[in-house]
Design a protein around this motif. Structure first.
Motif, PDB file in Angstrom:
ATOM      1  N   TYR A 176      -2.273   5.596  -3.906  1.00 17.45           N
ATOM      2  CA  TYR A 176      -3.254   5.922  -2.877  1.00 17.45           C
ATOM      3  C   TYR A 176      -4.641   5.790  -3.483  1.00 17.45           C
ATOM      4  CZ  TYR A 176       0.576   7.541   0.024  1.00 17.45           C
ATOM      5  OH  TYR A 176       1.722   7.594   0.777  1.00 17.45           O
ATOM      6  N   GLU A 177      -5.500   5.069  -2.798  1.00 20.51           N
ATOM      7  CA  GLU A 177      -6.816   4.754  -3.345  1.00 20.51           C
ATOM      8  C   GLU A 177      -7.904   5.266  -2.405  1.00 20.51           C
ATOM      9  OE1 GLU A 177      -7.666   1.017  -5.750  1.00 20.51           O
ATOM     10  OE2 GLU A 177      -8.598   0.547  -3.809  1.00 20.51           O
ATOM     11  N   CYS A 178      -8.840   6.002  -3.001  1.00 22.97           N
ATOM     12  CA  CYS A 178     -10.024   6.480  -2.279  1.00 22.97           C
ATOM     13  C   CYS A 178     -11.167   5.522  -2.614  1.00 22.97           C
ATOM     14  CB  CYS A 178     -10.322   7.907  -2.734  1.00 22.97           C
ATOM     15  SG  CYS A 178     -12.000   8.452  -2.418  1.00 22.97           S
ATOM     16  N   ARG A 179     -11.770   4.935  -1.580  1.00 24.02           N
ATOM     17  CA  ARG A 179     -12.874   3.994  -1.782  1.00 24.02           C
ATOM     18  C   ARG A 179     -14.147   4.557  -1.150  1.00 24.02           C
ATOM     19  NH1 ARG A 179     -10.123  -1.950  -0.379  1.00 24.02           N
ATOM     20  NH2 ARG A 179      -8.374  -1.764  -1.866  1.00 24.02           N
TER      21      ARG A 179
ATOM     22  N   ILE B 142      -6.762  13.482   2.733  1.00 21.57           N
ATOM     23  CA  ILE B 142      -5.663  12.815   3.417  1.00 21.57           C
ATOM     24  C   ILE B 142      -4.413  13.675   3.263  1.00 21.57           C
ATOM     25  CG2 ILE B 142      -5.080  11.369   1.422  1.00 21.57           C
ATOM     26  CD1 ILE B 142      -4.210   9.203   3.448  1.00 21.57           C
ATOM     27  N   TYR B 143      -3.736  13.916   4.370  1.00 26.01           N
ATOM     28  CA  TYR B 143      -2.537  14.760   4.387  1.00 26.01           C
ATOM     29  C   TYR B 143      -1.411  13.946   5.016  1.00 26.01           C
ATOM     30  CZ  TYR B 143       0.643  18.516   5.819  1.00 26.01           C
ATOM     31  OH  TYR B 143       1.742  19.312   6.021  1.00 26.01           O
ATOM     32  N   ILE B 144      -0.269  13.877   4.318  1.00 27.41           N
ATOM     33  CA  ILE B 144       0.885  13.115   4.814  1.00 27.41           C
ATOM     34  C   ILE B 144       2.069  14.069   4.917  1.00 27.41           C
ATOM     35  CG2 ILE B 144       2.366  11.102   4.463  1.00 27.41           C
ATOM     36  CD1 ILE B 144       0.129  10.075   2.547  1.00 27.41           C
ATOM     37  N   ALA B 145       2.607  14.203   6.118  1.00 26.88           N
ATOM     38  CA  ALA B 145       3.703  15.134   6.387  1.00 26.88           C
ATOM     39  C   ALA B 145       5.045  14.412   6.403  1.00 26.88           C
ATOM     40  CB  ALA B 145       3.466  15.839   7.723  1.00 26.88           C
TER      41      ALA B 145
ATOM     42  N   GLN C 203      -7.918   6.449  -7.869  1.00 26.49           N
ATOM     43  CA  GLN C 203      -6.521   6.293  -7.467  1.00 26.49           C
ATOM     44  C   GLN C 203      -5.668   7.501  -7.849  1.00 26.49           C
ATOM     45  OE1 GLN C 203      -5.584   2.660  -9.568  1.00 26.49           O
ATOM     46  NE2 GLN C 203      -6.095   1.374  -7.796  1.00 26.49           N
ATOM     47  N   ALA C 204      -4.595   7.688  -7.072  1.00 22.18           N
ATOM     48  CA  ALA C 204      -3.582   8.707  -7.374  1.00 22.18           C
ATOM     49  C   ALA C 204      -2.215   8.137  -6.989  1.00 22.18           C
ATOM     50  CB  ALA C 204      -3.849   9.991  -6.592  1.00 22.18           C
ATOM     51  N   ASN C 205      -1.249   8.334  -7.891  1.00 23.17           N
ATOM     52  CA  ASN C 205       0.105   7.804  -7.666  1.00 23.17           C
ATOM     53  C   ASN C 205       1.003   8.920  -7.136  1.00 23.17           C
ATOM     54  OD1 ASN C 205       2.065   5.905  -7.573  1.00 23.17           O
ATOM     55  ND2 ASN C 205       2.092   5.464  -9.771  1.00 23.17           N
ATOM     56  N   VAL C 206       1.730   8.637  -6.062  1.00 28.68           N
ATOM     57  CA  VAL C 206       2.643   9.609  -5.458  1.00 28.68           C
ATOM     58  C   VAL C 206       4.073   9.070  -5.550  1.00 28.68           C
ATOM     59  CG1 VAL C 206       3.293  10.825  -3.347  1.00 28.68           C
ATOM     60  CG2 VAL C 206       0.868  10.499  -3.899  1.00 28.68           C
ATOM     61  N   PHE C 207       4.954   9.887  -6.146  1.00 26.97           N
ATOM     62  CA  PHE C 207       6.372   9.535  -6.242  1.00 26.97           C
ATOM     63  C   PHE C 207       7.153  10.442  -5.296  1.00 26.97           C
ATOM     64  CE2 PHE C 207       4.398   8.711 -10.350  1.00 26.97           C
ATOM     65  CZ  PHE C 207       4.815   7.420 -10.644  1.00 26.97           C
TER      66      PHE C 207
ATOM     67  N   GLN D  13     -13.100   5.685   2.468  1.00 29.60           N
ATOM     68  CA  GLN D  13     -11.918   5.118   3.108  1.00 29.60           C
ATOM     69  C   GLN D  13     -10.689   5.366   2.230  1.00 29.60           C
ATOM     70  OE1 GLN D  13     -12.558   0.945   3.830  1.00 29.60           O
ATOM     71  NE2 GLN D  13     -14.231   1.294   5.303  1.00 29.60           N
ATOM     72  N   TRP D  14      -9.515   5.397   2.869  1.00 33.16           N
ATOM     73  CA  TRP D  14      -8.263   5.556   2.139  1.00 33.16           C
ATOM     74  C   TRP D  14      -7.421   4.289   2.290  1.00 33.16           C
ATOM     75  CZ3 TRP D  14      -7.144   9.460  -1.126  1.00 33.16           C
ATOM     76  CH2 TRP D  14      -7.903  10.634  -1.050  1.00 33.16           C
ATOM     77  N   TRP D  15      -6.867   3.833   1.131  1.00 33.52           N
ATOM     78  CA  TRP D  15      -6.030   2.635   1.120  1.00 33.52           C
ATOM     79  C   TRP D  15      -4.724   2.959   0.386  1.00 33.52           C
ATOM     80  CZ3 TRP D  15      -7.648  -2.458   2.780  1.00 33.52           C
ATOM     81  CH2 TRP D  15      -8.916  -2.461   3.367  1.00 33.52           C
ATOM     82  N   PHE D  16      -3.705   2.155   0.661  1.00 36.32           N
ATOM     83  CA  PHE D  16      -2.381   2.422   0.081  1.00 36.32           C
ATOM     84  C   PHE D  16      -1.723   1.110  -0.337  1.00 36.32           C
ATOM     85  CE2 PHE D  16       2.255   2.473   0.884  1.00 36.32           C
ATOM     86  CZ  PHE D  16       2.642   3.410  -0.058  1.00 36.32           C
ATOM     87  N   GLU D  17      -1.078   1.169  -1.524  1.00 34.80           N
ATOM     88  CA  GLU D  17      -0.274   0.045  -2.004  1.00 34.80           C
ATOM     89  C   GLU D  17       1.104   0.572  -2.387  1.00 34.80           C
ATOM     90  OE1 GLU D  17      -0.944  -3.690  -4.982  1.00 34.80           O
ATOM     91  OE2 GLU D  17      -1.098  -1.701  -5.874  1.00 34.80           O
ATOM     92  N   GLY D  18       2.158   0.074  -1.750  1.00 35.04           N
ATOM     93  CA  GLY D  18       3.515   0.515  -2.030  1.00 35.04           C
ATOM     94  C   GLY D  18       4.033  -0.021  -3.347  1.00 35.04           C
TER      95      GLY D  18
END
Length: 335
Positions: free
Chosen positions: A84-87, A71-74, A109-113, A33-38
């Motif tokens: 972004y967290e992969c569980r 996961i791809y975000i356009a 986890q991976a951080n996207v700026f 699953q993919w999760w996200f924390e802003g």
């Protein structure tokens, strides 16, 4: 075990895209699953699904021997910045609403700026037989470590200047060097600007003169390698549009056009009807240009004439020899 294969920290510009890959190994094969924390302090993790964020999020997963998910975000915006967290888990009760799973979710986890894209002012100037392409990045912008100028896959120029302004000079006319050029700023992340050198279509015939035999299929071809691409191709003969003949149901004309190339096929060539000059007209947003192809149709017997000529010459020569031998005097005959 589960882990994210992509870099754990990525910088992107607004309007760009980002892609993260995750793999998990276990028996039975675990779910991912993919999760996200802003970045907002009050924001908590929320699960992402395929089609989220107005269909800007795409999630693909495969479960074969082990689990993989992407996961791809356009069209990124500032709100896409965060963790972004992969569980991954293979516990049977992992998604139960009341039971606590025995095996905890494995997380990576991976951080996207996402950084606001700076504006780049571009310009094309024609001066004394030269083209000067310029890019000027407006503030604020990241630290610049140099520039590159590219055209397609070819690097034209590179430097280590730190200025937001960069230029590239081309010797020649616009018609000879049309296309898409890019100024590349070496920064983190890399920033590019696009400079378009645009002209009306520069049309050339593949062959200025084509030959065909009566009854065969004639093929006439025109092309244009200039930018922007041709939007409309039209063939003319004697002031009339050939393409209109297809609409009228003639059936002998077939026009195939794709991008910067067009092809006219004429079925069952006729000497009287098809011989002549054909004009291929190309149109783009900057104008219309054309080229001329001359078509000559030969009779099917045309190839036989040289052979018949040789046969006739041989017959004449044999006849002359025969007559000469008949008229020779007896004393001229050798013993």
């Amino acid at each position: 075990a589960g882990f994210i294969k992509s870099p754990l920290s990525q910088k992107r510009l607004t309007q760009d895209s980002v892609e993260l890959h995750c793999e998990a190994i276990g028996n039975p094969i675990p779910e991912i699953q993919w999760w996200f924390e802003g970045n907002d302090p009050n924001e908590t993790y929320a699960q992402l699904w395929d089609g989220a964020r107005q269909d800007r999020v795409k999630i693909n997963a495969t479960y074969n021997l082990h689990s993989t998910s992407t996961i791809y975000i356009a069209n990124l915006t500032g709100d896409d910045s965060g963790m972004y967290e992969c569980r991954a888990s293979n516990d049977p009760d992992r998604n139960h609403l009341s039971k606590s799973p025995k095996v905890k979710w494995i997380r990576s986890q991976a951080n996207v700026f996402v950084i606001e894209r700076p504006d780049i002012k571009v310009q094309v100037t024609s001066l004394s037989g030269k083209l000067i392409l310029t890019c000027n990045m407006t503030a604020p912008h990241p630290t610049i470590d140099g520039h590159e100028w590219t055209h397609g896959d070819k690097v034209l120029q590179t430097d280590t200047e730190t200025s937001p302004f960069t230029s590239y000079t081309i010797e020649g006319k616009m018609e000879e060097h049309s296309g898409v050029y890019e100024c590349v700023y070496k920064s983190s992340p890399v920033i590019t600007g696009q400079v378009n050198v645009s002209v009306p279509p520069q049309v050339t015939a593949y062959k200025k003169s084509e030959h065909g035999n009566e009854g065969d299929t004639g093929v006439l071809t025109c092309k244009s390698s200039s930018f922007p691409p041709v939007s409309t191709w039209v063939w003319y003969k004697n002031g009339q549009a050939v393409s209109a003949a297809i609409i009228n149901g003639s059936g002998r004309y077939i026009v195939k056009s794709s991008g910067n190339k067009t092809e006219l096929r004429i079925l069952k060539l006729n000497i009287e009807e098809d011989t002549g000059d054909y004009h291929c007209n190309a149109t783009n947003s900057y104008g219309t240009r054309s080229a001329v192809v001359n078509l000559r149709v030969r009779s099917r017997l045309a190839a036989l004439w040289p052979f018949l000529g040789i046969v006739a010459e041989v017959l004449v020569l044999v006849t002359i020899i025969f007559i000469y031998e008949k008229r020779r005097k007896p004393d001229e005959v050798l013993d």
